[in-house]
Design an enzyme around this catalytic site. Structure first.
Site, PDB file in Angstrom:
ATOM      1  N   ARG A 238      20.024  18.519  77.628  1.00 42.55           N
ATOM      2  CA  ARG A 238      20.918  19.377  78.330  1.00 42.55           C
ATOM      3  C   ARG A 238      22.304  19.666  77.560  1.00 42.55           C
ATOM      4  O   ARG A 238      22.952  18.667  77.218  1.00 42.55           O
ATOM      5  CB  ARG A 238      21.317  18.925  79.900  1.00 42.55           C
ATOM      6  CG  ARG A 238      19.924  19.057  80.608  1.00 42.55           C
ATOM      7  CD  ARG A 238      19.761  20.572  81.117  1.00 42.55           C
ATOM      8  NE  ARG A 238      18.464  20.754  81.931  1.00 42.55           N
ATOM      9  CZ  ARG A 238      17.253  20.766  81.570  1.00 42.55           C
ATOM     10  NH1 ARG A 238      16.990  20.816  80.189  1.00 42.55           N
ATOM     11  NH2 ARG A 238      16.334  20.862  82.406  1.00 42.55           N
ATOM     12  N   GLU A 267      23.990  29.229  77.578  1.00 44.34           N
ATOM     13  CA  GLU A 267      22.773  29.852  76.897  1.00 44.34           C
ATOM     14  C   GLU A 267      22.447  31.284  77.330  1.00 44.34           C
ATOM     15  O   GLU A 267      22.667  31.249  78.666  1.00 44.34           O
ATOM     16  CB  GLU A 267      21.593  28.828  77.092  1.00 44.34           C
ATOM     17  CG  GLU A 267      21.896  27.620  76.430  1.00 44.34           C
ATOM     18  CD  GLU A 267      20.592  26.503  76.499  1.00 44.34           C
ATOM     19  OE1 GLU A 267      19.636  26.943  77.275  1.00 44.34           O
ATOM     20  OE2 GLU A 267      20.351  25.527  76.140  1.00 44.34           O
ATOM     21  N   HIS A 286      16.490  26.649  72.596  1.00 46.49           N
ATOM     22  CA  HIS A 286      15.990  25.892  73.813  1.00 46.49           C
ATOM     23  C   HIS A 286      14.510  26.221  73.851  1.00 46.49           C
ATOM     24  O   HIS A 286      13.855  26.727  74.755  1.00 46.49           O
ATOM     25  CB  HIS A 286      16.597  26.572  74.945  1.00 46.49           C
ATOM     26  CG  HIS A 286      16.342  25.538  76.237  1.00 46.49           C
ATOM     27  ND1 HIS A 286      17.432  25.454  77.120  1.00 46.49           N
ATOM     28  CD2 HIS A 286      15.542  24.535  76.511  1.00 46.49           C
ATOM     29  CE1 HIS A 286      17.145  24.527  78.000  1.00 46.49           C
ATOM     30  NE2 HIS A 286      15.951  23.956  77.758  1.00 46.49           N
TER      31      HIS A 286
END
Length: 325
Positions: A238, A267, A286
């Site tokens: 994370r 993000e 990601h």
């Protein structure tokens, strides 16, 4: 009337066929653009089920928008985007997608480690830019992986899968976790370590920790100064577990050698993010679980959980088990 299911991204029709046969299903029209907040709030007022992404904010306002909501199926292992307390109080099931993405995410973690260590992205861009005019002994020289020490912070199933890969590279394995994993110690020769010892000894510090009150800003300026100057930091867990300003300064000042990042505090990040300007940073959008096979399995698991709850059965993977009592 059939129960109404709303999905916050456009998914392939074939992956949700099991649901569309039984329920009224609607999806947001875009695969890559997030659903606007006002649209999601309107849909939540009438939905019996929501299939959400980790980037969707499922807070108290959303969970209380309507009276029909029975399940929020999050297309991720993590669920820190969901107000779990409010969901539980309202008897709303919250499900996630563990297990099906373990090996895929471990593959990406090790690929990112290798790419960062051996400067793969930097070297590929070097060739494409027409800079390769001769050969020299230390041209784009990186760091060895074989026989080095890896320190895994967060020894869940993905951490164990990364340890399995590290063992194949002859690495010494340190790990830090809330609890010891005796099976991993036996199988991989992993050694339980304090966080402080791990960051000071590891050549590769790999964060796979979930985001909790304890892990937020776990990696601070002080932590980076305790790492080896040759250490490489990898984060596929994370983003908010890292103080990004401290990481940037550690990379610029040579406190650590490089970083490979699949996750960020906010993000998506903008192209002018300061970490992207550094040649010793490999940044990914990601994509830890982003293989076609795994993402399909994740979607189908969400659908299975929705089908179960709306049919009065127990979901296969549930986060807030209190609602089952």
């Amino acid at each position: 009337m059939k129960p109404y299911v709303y999905i916050t991204r456009k998914l392939p029709e074939e992956t949700i066929a099991e649901m569309t046969a039984h329920f009224d299903v609607k999806m947001w029209d875009h695969e890559d653009i997030p659903v606007p907040r006002e649209v999601l709030l309107e849909e939540a007022k009438k939905a019996s089920a929501l299939i959400t992404m980790l980037s969707d904010k499922v807070d108290a306002e959303l969970l209380t928008a309507g009276d029909n909501l029975k399940i929020v199926a999050n297309l991720a292992v993590g669920y820190d985007n969901i107000d779990l307390e409010t969901a539980t109080k309202r008897g709303i099931h919250v499900s996630n997608t563990p297990d099906v993405l373990t090996e895929t995410t471990a593959d990406l973690t090790f690929a990112l480690l290798m790419a960062t260590a051996r400067r793969v992205v930097e070297a590929a861009e070097y060739v494409k830019a027409g800079k390769w005019e001769s050969w020299s002994p230390y041209l784009l020289a990186g760091h060895d992986i074989y026989s080095k020490t890896i320190g895994i912070v967060g020894m869940g199933k993905i951490g164990e899968a990364v340890a399995r890969r590290a063992k194949g590279f002859g690495m010494d394995i340190l790990y830090h976790n809330r609890s010891r994993k005796m099976d991993a110690e036996m199988e991989f020769g992993a050694e339980y370590s304090s966080f402080e010892e791990l960051v000071s000894k590891a050549d590769y510090v790999v964060s796979l920790a979930p985001l909790t009150a304890e892990t937020r800003n776990l990696f601070t300026a002080d932590v980076f100064t305790k790492m080896k100057k040759s250490a490489i930091f990898i984060n596929v867990g994370r983003g908010p577990v890292v103080d990004e300003q401290a990481l940037y300064e550690a990379l610029v000042d040579g406190e650590i050698a490089a970083a490979g990042l699949d996750v960020f505090v906010k993000e998506p990040i903008s192209a002018d993010h300061q970490l992207l300007k550094l040649p010793n940073v490999v940044a990914l959008p990601h994509i830890g679980s982003a293989s076609t096979e795994t993402r399909t399995a994740m979607i189908k698991l969400c659908c299975t959980n929705v089908n179960a709850v709306l049919s009065g059965d127990r979901p296969k993977t549930i986060v807030n088990k209190e609602v089952l009592r």
